[in-house]
Design a protein around this motif. Structure first.
Motif, PDB file in Angstrom:
ATOM      1  N   THR A 110       0.876  -1.199   0.002  1.00 51.37           N
ATOM      2  CA  THR A 110      -0.105   0.087  -0.028  1.00 51.37           C
ATOM      3  C   THR A 110       0.917   1.235  -0.020  1.00 51.37           C
ATOM      4  O   THR A 110       1.939   1.161   0.521  1.00 51.37           O
ATOM      5  CB  THR A 110      -0.802  -0.028   1.154  1.00 51.37           C
ATOM      6  OG1 THR A 110       0.060   0.209   2.417  1.00 51.37           O
ATOM      7  CG2 THR A 110      -1.825  -1.152   1.385  1.00 51.37           C
ATOM      8  N   ALA A 111       0.439   2.158  -0.486  1.00 52.24           N
ATOM      9  CA  ALA A 111       1.076   3.418  -0.749  1.00 52.24           C
ATOM     10  C   ALA A 111       1.399   4.028   0.576  1.00 52.24           C
ATOM     11  O   ALA A 111       2.696   4.476   0.998  1.00 52.24           O
ATOM     12  CB  ALA A 111       0.461   4.533  -1.688  1.00 52.24           C
ATOM     13  N   ALA A 112       0.606   4.016   1.718  1.00 49.33           N
ATOM     14  CA  ALA A 112       0.907   4.451   2.918  1.00 49.33           C
ATOM     15  C   ALA A 112       1.925   3.607   3.582  1.00 49.33           C
ATOM     16  O   ALA A 112       2.831   4.397   4.327  1.00 49.33           O
ATOM     17  CB  ALA A 112      -0.426   4.357   4.017  1.00 49.33           C
ATOM     18  N   ALA A 113       2.083   2.568   3.402  1.00 47.69           N
ATOM     19  CA  ALA A 113       3.256   1.314   3.881  1.00 47.69           C
ATOM     20  C   ALA A 113       4.551   1.994   3.078  1.00 47.69           C
ATOM     21  O   ALA A 113       5.549   2.165   3.842  1.00 47.69           O
ATOM     22  CB  ALA A 113       3.162   0.037   3.932  1.00 47.69           C
ATOM     23  N   ARG A 114       4.428   2.208   1.998  1.00 46.76           N
ATOM     24  CA  ARG A 114       5.588   2.931   1.195  1.00 46.76           C
ATOM     25  C   ARG A 114       6.235   4.149   1.701  1.00 46.76           C
ATOM     26  O   ARG A 114       7.402   4.188   1.996  1.00 46.76           O
ATOM     27  CB  ARG A 114       5.630   2.739  -0.264  1.00 46.76           C
ATOM     28  CG  ARG A 114       5.508   1.417  -1.032  1.00 46.76           C
ATOM     29  CD  ARG A 114       5.547   1.501  -2.442  1.00 46.76           C
ATOM     30  NE  ARG A 114       4.591   2.655  -3.178  1.00 46.76           N
ATOM     31  CZ  ARG A 114       3.329   2.140  -3.349  1.00 46.76           C
ATOM     32  NH1 ARG A 114       2.876   1.013  -3.603  1.00 46.76           N
ATOM     33  NH2 ARG A 114       2.567   3.428  -4.059  1.00 46.76           N
ATOM     34  N   VAL A 115       5.392   4.927   1.874  1.00 44.80           N
ATOM     35  CA  VAL A 115       5.562   6.261   2.484  1.00 44.80           C
ATOM     36  C   VAL A 115       6.328   6.132   3.894  1.00 44.80           C
ATOM     37  O   VAL A 115       7.141   6.865   4.192  1.00 44.80           O
ATOM     38  CB  VAL A 115       4.405   7.239   2.494  1.00 44.80           C
ATOM     39  CG1 VAL A 115       4.432   8.370   2.968  1.00 44.80           C
ATOM     40  CG2 VAL A 115       4.120   7.652   0.889  1.00 44.80           C
TER      41      VAL A 115
END
Length: 179
Positions: free
Chosen positions: A38-43
């Motif tokens: 997920t984008a949140a985990a990458r960020v």
């Protein structure tokens, strides 16, 4: 085990965010680069890597520079150690516009300027040559070596820029009048 869960496309956003904080730097780099996460985990992984960067050993910073994503790589290119910068310059995720932006910063390091001018991948890029010449912090020899490759309109710009070394301005005027 946490790494596998976070990297799993089936992991919920909440679970991935909860577990990402317990990962080591190498696992964080993998999470940041994974399109399945997920984008949140990458960020979050990128933010943690930036936070941990000061504590990483030189060899770890060099390795990270080769595989890092954009935001992390931008910070690694500011490293004072030339070996970290050289490793970052071979990162396939590095874009020309990112380097040009880094060269325009007031905090650009000598290692980055010299690394770009010595890099077979980047040294012939016009926008980077121009950015090196226009950077007041560029070593004189590196800036002067780029002047002859500039277009007339850019030579005029360099010659008129009061923030540059007088010798760089003079060289730009001479090259412009010699054409």
């Amino acid at each position: 085990p946490c790494r596998s869960v976070v990297l799993s496309p089936r992991a919920s956003r909440a679970l991935a965010l909860k577990l990402v904080g317990s990962l080591f730097w190498r696992d964080l780099a993998d999470v940041a680069a994974s399109p399945r996460v997920t984008a949140a985990a990458r960020v979050r992984a990128e933010a943690l890597l930036v936070d941990y960067m000061e504590d990483l050993r030189l060899g770890d910073r060099i390795t990270l520079a080769k595989i890092a994503t954009g935001p992390v790589l931008a910070r690694l290119l500011e490293d004072a150690d030339a070996r970290v910068v050289e490793a970052g310059l071979i990162n396939p995720r590095l874009r020309e516009e990112d380097l040009a932006g880094a060269l325009r910063k007031d905090t650009v390091t000598r290692a980055l300027i010299e690394g770009i001018s010595a890099s077979s991948r980047w040294r012939d890029r016009y926008s980077l040559r121009l950015a090196i010449v226009l950077q007041p912090r560029s070593p004189l020899a590196v800036a002067l070596a780029q002047v002859t490759a500039l277009l007339p309109r850019d030579l005029d710009r360099v010659a008129a820029d009061e923030g540059l070394a007088p010798l760089v301005q003079l060289a730009a005027r001479r090259v412009a009048t010699g054409r």
